[in-house]
Scaffold this active site. Structure first.
Site, PDB file in Angstrom:
ATOM      1  N   PRO A   2      71.431  57.229 -19.772  1.00 58.98           N
ATOM      2  CG  PRO A   2      71.641  55.036 -19.096  1.00 58.98           C
ATOM      3  CD  PRO A   2      72.357  56.102 -19.846  1.00 58.98           C
ATOM      4  CD  GLU A   3      70.381  63.101 -17.502  1.00 60.63           C
ATOM      5  OE1 GLU A   3      70.156  63.709 -16.445  1.00 60.63           O
ATOM      6  OE2 GLU A   3      70.891  63.649 -18.498  1.00 60.63           O
ATOM      7  CE  LYS A  51      73.362  59.421 -14.334  1.00 61.93           C
ATOM      8  NZ  LYS A  51      74.394  59.961 -15.228  1.00 61.93           N
ATOM      9  CG  ASN A 170      76.467  64.868 -19.281  1.00 62.01           C
ATOM     10  OD1 ASN A 170      77.115  65.384 -18.397  1.00 62.01           O
ATOM     11  ND2 ASN A 170      76.913  63.840 -19.987  1.00 62.01           N
TER      12      ASN A 170
END
Length: 267
Positions: A2-3, A51, A170
């Site tokens: 998840p971002e 998040k 990331n």
């Protein structure tokens, strides 16, 4: 993983499925909330913060309001099912929370930091976070100030610090630094035009908000959605040099050594 944009999408899906609905059953499978019963409570709304998911509730008399907080981190997820559907997203032993209404069932898998708190004290749950790139109160100046407060930290690490700005993971870290031509291990105080890095991060997340396919290239075709992320050993889309990858615990960074040259440390 998840971002900020996928968490925003998750919150919207939960909001559409649950908002205005009265809970008919709740199942908390985390030790700190085992036995908690919210049957009869109404879901007022669901929002994201970086998040984190904040599910706001009102008791049957509308006199008490609580916020149910969950953090997705790298591996958490919420899924919504219609009544009677098979819960097929992940193995049952990963389920941490189940919320039922007449029309929908929300199942939380591998959630972290599950907590309940009075809505008026929501800041105790997420107040440590920096400006949310997709939040209504997004403040790029404050995000830059917080990043600059850690001048010796590498920019790759700094962008993942949710206390500076909330929502980058990331993928966006790697893509933003590639697009800005910044080597991932450049100290924050040596990054040219830090505000432009922050602005680009916000634009990329905002561009992907509302869809589940994340693209930084403009293409939604499989294998064409990123410049460097997930492309170790493949040719850079700009210069042809092979993309490199570095891992540290749950953090992974991709970059092009030619388009993102290491900073000159001779001066």
């Amino acid at each position: 993983m998840p971002e900020g944009d996928t968490v925003w999408n998750t919150a919207r899906a939960l909001h559409r499925a649950l908002s205005g609905g009265r809970l008919t059953a709740t199942d908390f499978r985390v030790p700190q909330l085992a036995g908690t019963d919210l049957v009869g409570w109404t879901v007022r709304d669901v929002v994201s913060r970086g998040k984190h998911i904040l599910l706001r509730l009102a008791d049957p008399t509308n006199a008490q309001r609580l916020t149910l907080h969950s953090h997705l981190r790298m591996d958490g997820a919420w899924r919504v099912y219609p009544p009677g559907a098979r819960w097929a997203a992940r193995p049952a032993h990963l389920i941490r929370l189940v919320l039922r209404t007449t029309d929908a069932i929300a199942v939380g898998y591998h959630l972290h930091e599950v907590a309940l708190a009075p809505t008026a004290r929501e800041d105790e749950l997420v107040g440590r976070l920096g400006p949310d790139l997709l939040g209504p109160d997004w403040d790029p100046t404050e995000a830059v100030r917080r990043l600059a407060a850690h001048p010796d930290t590498s920019i790759a690490e700094a962008l993942l610090d949710q206390s500076s700005l909330a929502g980058v993971g990331n993928l966006y870290k790697s893509e933003v630094l590639f697009l800005r031509g910044v080597h991932p291990w450049t100290p924050v105080n040596a990054v040219p035009n830090l505000p432009s890095v922050v602005a680009l991060a916000q634009r990329l997340l905002a561009a992907n908000r509302g869809r589940w396919v994340q693209s930084t290239t403009g293409s939604l075709h499989r294998g064409q959605t990123t410049y460097v992320y997930g492309r170790r050993g493949q040719p850079c889309r700009r210069c042809g040099m092979l993309v490199e990858k570095a891992e540290q615990d749950e953090r992974v960074t991709y970059w092009c050594p030619r388009c993102q040259p290491a900073p000159d440390r001779t001066h």
